[in-house]
Design a protein around this motif. Structure first.
Motif, PDB file in Angstrom:
ATOM      1  N   LYS A 146       0.810  -1.215   0.000  1.00  0.00           N
ATOM      2  CA  LYS A 146       0.000   0.000   0.000  1.00  0.00           C
ATOM      3  C   LYS A 146       0.844   1.267   0.000  1.00  0.00           C
ATOM      4  O   LYS A 146       0.381   2.319  -0.454  1.00  0.00           O
ATOM      5  CB  LYS A 146      -0.931   0.004   1.219  1.00  0.00           C
ATOM      6  N   TYR A 147       2.069   1.170   0.528  1.00  0.00           N
ATOM      7  CA  TYR A 147       2.942   2.340   0.691  1.00  0.00           C
ATOM      8  C   TYR A 147       4.318   1.983   0.158  1.00  0.00           C
ATOM      9  O   TYR A 147       4.933   1.018   0.605  1.00  0.00           O
ATOM     10  CB  TYR A 147       3.018   2.716   2.173  1.00  0.00           C
ATOM     11  N   ASN A 161       8.062   3.737  -0.714  1.00  0.00           N
ATOM     12  CA  ASN A 161       8.995   4.864  -0.672  1.00  0.00           C
ATOM     13  C   ASN A 161      10.364   4.327  -1.036  1.00  0.00           C
ATOM     14  O   ASN A 161      11.046   3.720  -0.216  1.00  0.00           O
ATOM     15  CB  ASN A 161       9.005   5.491   0.723  1.00  0.00           C
ATOM     16  N   THR A 213      -1.461   3.003  -2.529  1.00  0.00           N
ATOM     17  CA  THR A 213      -2.087   4.319  -2.397  1.00  0.00           C
ATOM     18  C   THR A 213      -1.064   5.454  -2.386  1.00  0.00           C
ATOM     19  O   THR A 213      -1.402   6.588  -2.737  1.00  0.00           O
ATOM     20  CB  THR A 213      -2.920   4.401  -1.103  1.00  0.00           C
ATOM     21  N   TYR A 214       0.172   5.168  -1.986  1.00  0.00           N
ATOM     22  CA  TYR A 214       1.224   6.194  -1.881  1.00  0.00           C
ATOM     23  C   TYR A 214       2.493   5.659  -2.528  1.00  0.00           C
ATOM     24  O   TYR A 214       2.942   4.549  -2.217  1.00  0.00           O
ATOM     25  CB  TYR A 214       1.483   6.535  -0.413  1.00  0.00           C
ATOM     26  N   CYS A 215       3.098   6.459  -3.418  1.00  0.00           N
ATOM     27  CA  CYS A 215       4.307   6.031  -4.116  1.00  0.00           C
ATOM     28  C   CYS A 215       5.281   7.195  -4.226  1.00  0.00           C
ATOM     29  O   CYS A 215       4.949   8.241  -4.791  1.00  0.00           O
ATOM     30  CB  CYS A 215       3.964   5.497  -5.507  1.00  0.00           C
TER      31      CYS A 215
END
Length: 240
Positions: A12-13, A15, A37-39
């Motif tokens: 989902k995340y 980084n 959802t977050y990249c």
């Protein structure tokens, strides 16, 4: 580095920051990350893998809302396609060195926040990077530096601003503002109307001796902006 992380169904995340000590990652395929959802990708390189030289990494990430591309490189004549209907925040920040050419195509109809920053020798005005007029866009941050502003660059940036007409807040670097004075007959050109804009933040380049007040006046004359804040630009700050 293994491509396994780009096909993990439960992530989902993400980084991911790569440095020269561990090599470079070249991304040539679409990310198979349906729950992402977050990249945030830093120092990743993009390379086209089809006959048209395009790479479309994010269209399969159906839940992606935030995408940050920091100090990434688009190799050769590759066209990077950023296409995603769920994306609401997009940050593209190139590194501190001048970019001689780039090809980006952005198709994000539900975008609410957009940041684009970097140092560019020019902008290809014959290939527009936007496919939408950003009906839901609320905030824009443009921090662009050009060694030699030109009519073509100014007209290209003006076409961008016309797509951002619904924004409530805008951040502009003073060198970006200065580019518009390169347009013939400026400021006697077609008006840009920001009816909803309430605040503007101007990041002043400390090495610039002249602040383009006439450009700021032109951009704000058809807005309801009641707050103008100035600060000194700090290129290369952390994004997120």
């Amino acid at each position: 580095m293994s491509q396994f992380m780009f096909s993990c169904q439960s992530i989902k995340y993400l980084n991911l920051s790569l440095s020269t000590t561990i090599g470079r990652m070249i991304l040539t395929q679409s990310l198979d990350l349906p729950e992402l959802t977050y990249c945030h990708l830093k120092e990743v390189r993009f390379l086209g893998n089809n006959i048209n030289g395009c790479v479309d990494p994010f269209s399969s990430c159906k839940k992606l809302t935030t995408l940050i591309l920091e100090s990434c490189k688009i190799l050769g004549k590759t066209k990077l396609i950023v296409s995603n209907a769920s994306l609401s925040k997009l940050i593209i920040q190139f590194g501190p060195f001048f970019i001689y050419q780039f090809q980006i195509q952005i198709n994000t109809p539900n975008l609410k926040s957009f940041t684009f920053a970097g140092r560019f020798s020019s902008i290809n005005h014959t290939n527009p990077i936007f496919e939408n007029n950003f009906q839901f866009l609320e905030e824009v941050d443009l921090e662009l530096w050009f060694p030699k502003p030109s009519k073509e660059i100014a007209e290209t940036l003006m076409s961008w601003l016309k797509r951002f007409k619904n924004v409530y807040s805008m951040t502009l670097a003073s060198p970006t503002l200065a580019v518009f004075s390169s347009m013939p007959n400026f400021p006697k050109v077609e008006d840009v109307c920001f009816e909803n804009m309430e605040s503007v933040l101007i990041k002043i380049d400390p090495f610039e001796y002249k602040f383009p007040k006439e450009v700021l006046t032109y951009l704000l004359k058809n807005s309801r902006c009641n707050e103008i804040i100035t600060t000194f630009a700090g290129f290369g700050t952390t994004v997120g």
